[in-house]
Scaffold this motif. Structure first.
Motif, short mmCIF file in Angstrom:
data_model
loop_
_atom_site.label_atom_id
_atom_site.label_comp_id
_atom_site.label_asym_id
_atom_site.label_seq_id
_atom_site.Cartn_x
_atom_site.Cartn_y
_atom_site.Cartn_z
N CYS A 67 0.86 -1.19 0.00
CA CYS A 67 0.00 0.00 0.00
C CYS A 67 0.89 1.23 0.00
CB CYS A 67 -0.90 0.00 1.23
SG CYS A 67 -1.76 1.58 1.47
N ASN A 68 1.88 1.23 0.85
CA ASN A 68 2.76 2.37 1.05
C ASN A 68 4.14 2.15 0.43
OD1 ASN A 68 1.33 4.32 2.97
ND2 ASN A 68 0.96 2.33 3.91
N ARG A 69 4.80 3.25 0.11
CA ARG A 69 6.19 3.20 -0.31
C ARG A 69 7.02 2.91 0.93
NH1 ARG A 69 6.93 2.65 -5.09
NH2 ARG A 69 7.96 4.36 -6.07
N MET A 70 8.11 2.18 0.74
CA MET A 70 8.99 1.88 1.87
C MET A 70 10.42 2.23 1.50
SD MET A 70 10.76 -1.19 0.93
CE MET A 70 11.38 -1.57 2.53
N PHE A 71 11.24 2.42 2.55
CA PHE A 71 12.64 2.79 2.34
C PHE A 71 13.41 2.48 3.61
CE2 PHE A 71 9.90 6.27 3.48
CZ PHE A 71 10.48 6.81 4.61
N GLY A 72 14.72 2.37 3.47
CA GLY A 72 15.57 2.09 4.61
C GLY A 72 16.96 1.70 4.17
N GLY A 73 17.68 1.06 5.07
CA GLY A 73 19.04 0.62 4.79
C GLY A 73 19.10 -0.88 4.58
N ALA A 74 20.10 -1.30 3.83
CA ALA A 74 20.36 -2.73 3.61
C ALA A 74 21.86 -2.93 3.56
CB ALA A 74 19.72 -3.20 2.32
N GLU A 75 22.34 -3.91 4.30
CA GLU A 75 23.77 -4.16 4.36
C GLU A 75 24.04 -5.64 4.11
OE1 GLU A 75 27.26 -4.15 7.74
OE2 GLU A 75 25.58 -2.76 7.95
N ILE A 76 24.95 -5.89 3.17
CA ILE A 76 25.35 -7.26 2.88
C ILE A 76 26.65 -7.52 3.61
CG2 ILE A 76 26.23 -8.77 1.07
CD1 ILE A 76 24.19 -7.67 -0.79
N GLY A 77 26.73 -8.68 4.25
CA GLY A 77 27.94 -9.08 4.95
C GLY A 77 28.53 -10.34 4.34
N GLN A 78 29.44 -10.90 5.03
CA GLN A 78 30.14 -12.10 4.58
C GLN A 78 29.19 -13.30 4.55
OE1 GLN A 78 33.40 -13.06 7.14
NE2 GLN A 78 34.55 -14.00 5.49
N GLY A 79 29.36 -14.16 3.57
CA GLY A 79 28.60 -15.41 3.53
C GLY A 79 27.12 -15.24 3.23
N MET A 80 26.76 -14.32 2.35
CA MET A 80 25.37 -14.10 1.93
C MET A 80 24.50 -13.54 3.05
SD MET A 80 25.72 -15.14 -1.21
CE MET A 80 24.22 -15.59 -2.02
N GLN A 81 25.11 -12.88 4.02
CA GLN A 81 24.33 -12.25 5.08
C GLN A 81 23.73 -10.95 4.56
OE1 GLN A 81 27.26 -11.66 8.11
NE2 GLN A 81 26.89 -13.66 9.03
N ILE A 82 22.54 -10.63 5.03
CA ILE A 82 21.90 -9.36 4.70
C ILE A 82 21.12 -8.90 5.92
CG2 ILE A 82 19.83 -10.40 3.70
CD1 ILE A 82 19.89 -8.05 1.63
N ARG A 83 21.12 -7.60 6.12
CA ARG A 83 20.39 -7.04 7.25
C ARG A 83 19.74 -5.74 6.78
NH1 ARG A 83 21.34 -3.36 11.33
NH2 ARG A 83 23.41 -2.93 10.53
N PHE A 84 18.46 -5.61 7.10
CA PHE A 84 17.73 -4.39 6.79
C PHE A 84 17.67 -3.54 8.05
CE2 PHE A 84 16.22 -7.54 3.77
CZ PHE A 84 16.30 -6.85 2.58
N SER A 85 17.78 -2.23 7.89
CA SER A 85 17.76 -1.35 9.06
C SER A 85 17.00 -0.07 8.74
CB SER A 85 19.19 -1.02 9.49
OG SER A 85 19.87 -0.36 8.44
N ASN A 86 16.53 0.57 9.81
CA ASN A 86 15.83 1.86 9.69
C ASN A 86 14.73 1.83 8.64
OD1 ASN A 86 17.59 2.99 11.65
ND2 ASN A 86 19.11 3.30 10.07
N LEU A 87 13.96 0.74 8.60
CA LEU A 87 12.88 0.63 7.62
C LEU A 87 11.71 1.51 8.03
CD1 LEU A 87 12.91 -3.22 6.98
CD2 LEU A 87 13.83 -1.41 5.50
#
Length: 138
Positions: A67-87
């Protein structure tokens, strides 16, 4: 200029250790695309306007949550790690927010991803994928 061999060797070793190895990257370049949600927690998505994610090289993610637009941070780390932040999302009133809520909750849980051609899976540990996406051709 008289540089002692040991000083030169020490400087080279320190420089080599401080650089990022080729197999470890924090760049989202591998994911730079628009990814449309096709499955969430094992359920196929069949709505007129499905959620999607857009990654960029600056560590940002944006998109549409249902419904809404979204935005935030995304960080890729070692070994296919991913973390979303400040969504965050915009705050439009919508008749149905269930899918959006589930989508945003899923992004908070994700800790790794797998990529196969034009298919992206977002996962938590070694469990079944939380979400599956397809790359949209641009």
């Amino acid at each position: 200029m008289n540089i002692k061999p040991l000083t030169l060797l020490t400087t080279l070793v320190i420089a080599a250790c401080s650089s990022t190895p080729a197999n470890q990257t924090n760049s989202l370049g591998v994911l730079n695309s628009t990814w449309q949600l096709v499955e969430l927690t094992g359920q196929k998505i069949s709505v007129d306007a499905p959620p999607y994610l857009v990654f960029n090289d600056e560590g940002k993610v944006s998109g549409f949550a249902g419904c809404n637009r979204m935005f935030g941070g995304a960080e890729i780390g070692q070994g296919m790690q991913i973390r979303f932040s400040n969504l965050a999302t915009t705050m439009m009133a919508c008749p149905q927010l269930t899918l959006e809520g589930q989508f945003m909750q899923m992004l908070e849980k994700v800790d790794n991803y797998s990529l196969s051609g034009d298919s992206l899976s977002l996962n938590k540990a070694r469990m079944a994928p939380l979400a599956r996406f397809k790359r949209l051709k641009e």
